[in-house]
Design a protein around this motif. Structure first.
Motif, short mmCIF file in Angstrom:
data_model
loop_
_atom_site.label_atom_id
_atom_site.label_comp_id
_atom_site.label_asym_id
_atom_site.label_seq_id
_atom_site.Cartn_x
_atom_site.Cartn_y
_atom_site.Cartn_z
N VAL A 30 0.84 -1.21 0.00
CA VAL A 30 0.00 0.00 0.00
C VAL A 30 0.87 1.26 0.00
CG1 VAL A 30 -1.80 1.27 1.26
CG2 VAL A 30 -1.87 -1.24 1.14
N TRP B 8 0.54 9.48 -3.11
CA TRP B 8 -0.38 9.78 -2.01
C TRP B 8 -1.01 11.15 -2.20
CZ3 TRP B 8 -2.19 6.38 1.43
CH2 TRP B 8 -1.52 5.16 1.53
N ASN C 148 -6.24 -0.04 3.98
CA ASN C 148 -5.73 1.11 4.72
C ASN C 148 -6.94 1.86 5.26
OD1 ASN C 148 -3.84 2.93 5.75
ND2 ASN C 148 -3.86 4.19 3.91
N PRO D 118 -0.60 3.49 -3.48
CA PRO D 118 -1.87 3.89 -2.86
C PRO D 118 -3.04 3.83 -3.83
CG PRO D 118 -0.42 5.79 -3.19
CD PRO D 118 0.40 4.56 -3.44
#
Lengths: 209, 209
Positions: free
Chosen positions: B134, B169, B204, B138
């Motif tokens: 992750v 991100w 997440n 992302p």
């Protein structure tokens, strides 16, 4: 369903009003109904109050503070036997200042302590990961977020998940047995930090998977 | 930017490849480059290796396991002075079986311990709340999720946030000083439980606010 909620702080009445709006019968448990009714914020409330030893219901919700949870549940006593008991509390220790620490350990959660002390109750951990404004109004956030449920009794977890759905929760994540309450309670220090940084309690986590 | 990453497990090489793909120069630090290169999974890797005492870079990332973090950073030594050091590790203690516990306390995080031991480094806690799959991708999740950054140096946090952006991100949440690392590390027990229940690490949290 007749739901009894222990606790007359912010969480108990908020959940009580929300469950009633969803069609449930609600009684709020307190140590002294007379003392509670004499408080300004309770003067105009139409939520029924009952003393802990007289509390009877199909399902119980502990909305006391963590430090008082065990004594409150023990004051209700055998009326909890066989019943689903949703524990919303957190083991917060304010004695060392801000930010508070937890009075539990990495190997035992408050919910597990309560279950051990009340072996005939069917403990479910739920609602402890957010503010009462979010518990009772999940649609008030900008997008869908997640509520978690943990407990040793499969049917009890399903019952609790159903109550969350009654309040509008659309993403209820089943974590399995009550050892998962450790993680749910250990989330609180990050929740407190987020609350400080955001400056308001209207937030929650979404489990993106 | 030249980024040195300490640690040759899963996280270090994954971050190394991702930072290189984003245009950065990467060196992986290890106790013994010869031993590391002799491992099957490293035989065909073109990531440059350097022994800890020889490690030099503009920015450092600790991707060792938590128990080895302090020794590894101390082996790099004064090269860390004045540099941003991103700590991705978690204080996981496997000695008591599964699930692991943390070897820290409610009043001190591993990141704070590292900062105290390396007062000239500019420690930033980031990446510890998720799996490396992750961290480095992302966009591989079904929707946007959140990465957190904490550290005592404002500019260091901004630098780290910029590196997260380089990896894709889009929601980097600044938690402020390094005491927030307590909450970020205490999230791990819930992360482990979610990993077990989901059966995969591609998840997440999204901070919905």
């Amino acid at each position: 369903m007749h739901i009894a909620i222990l606790g007359t702080g912010a969480v108990g009445p908020a959940l009580g009003r929300a469950f009633r709006a969803a069609g449930h019968q609600v009684t709020i448990g307190t140590r002294s109904p007379e003392e509670t009714r004499s408080r300004p914020e309770w003067a105009d409330s139409d939520l029924p109050l009952a003393a802990y030893p007289d509390l009877r219901a199909d399902l119980f919700v502990n909305a006391t503070n963590g430090a008082g949870a065990l004594a409150a549940l023990q004051a209700v006593g055998s009326a909890l036997d066989g019943k689903v008991v949703i524990d919303t509390s957190n083991p917060i220790d304010h004695s060392q200042g801000f930010p508070p620490v937890l009075f539990t350990s990495f190997t035992e959660s408050l919910a597990e302590q309560l279950q051990a002390a009340l072996p005939q109750a069917r403990l479910v951990k739920m609602f402890n990961t957010m503010a009462n404004q979010v518990m009772t109004n999940p649609g008030g956030l900008s997008q869908e977020s997640t509520i978690f449920v943990a407990g040793n009794d499969d049917e009890a977890r399903q019952t609790a998940a159903g109550l969350a759905a009654d309040l509008g929760w659309t993403d209820v994540f089943d974590l399995g047995d009550l050892t998962a309450a450790r993680g749910l309670e250990l989330w609180i220090p990050l929740w407190i930090r987020l609350y400080v940084r955001l400056g308001h309690p209207m937030f929650n986590l979404k489990l993106v998977r």
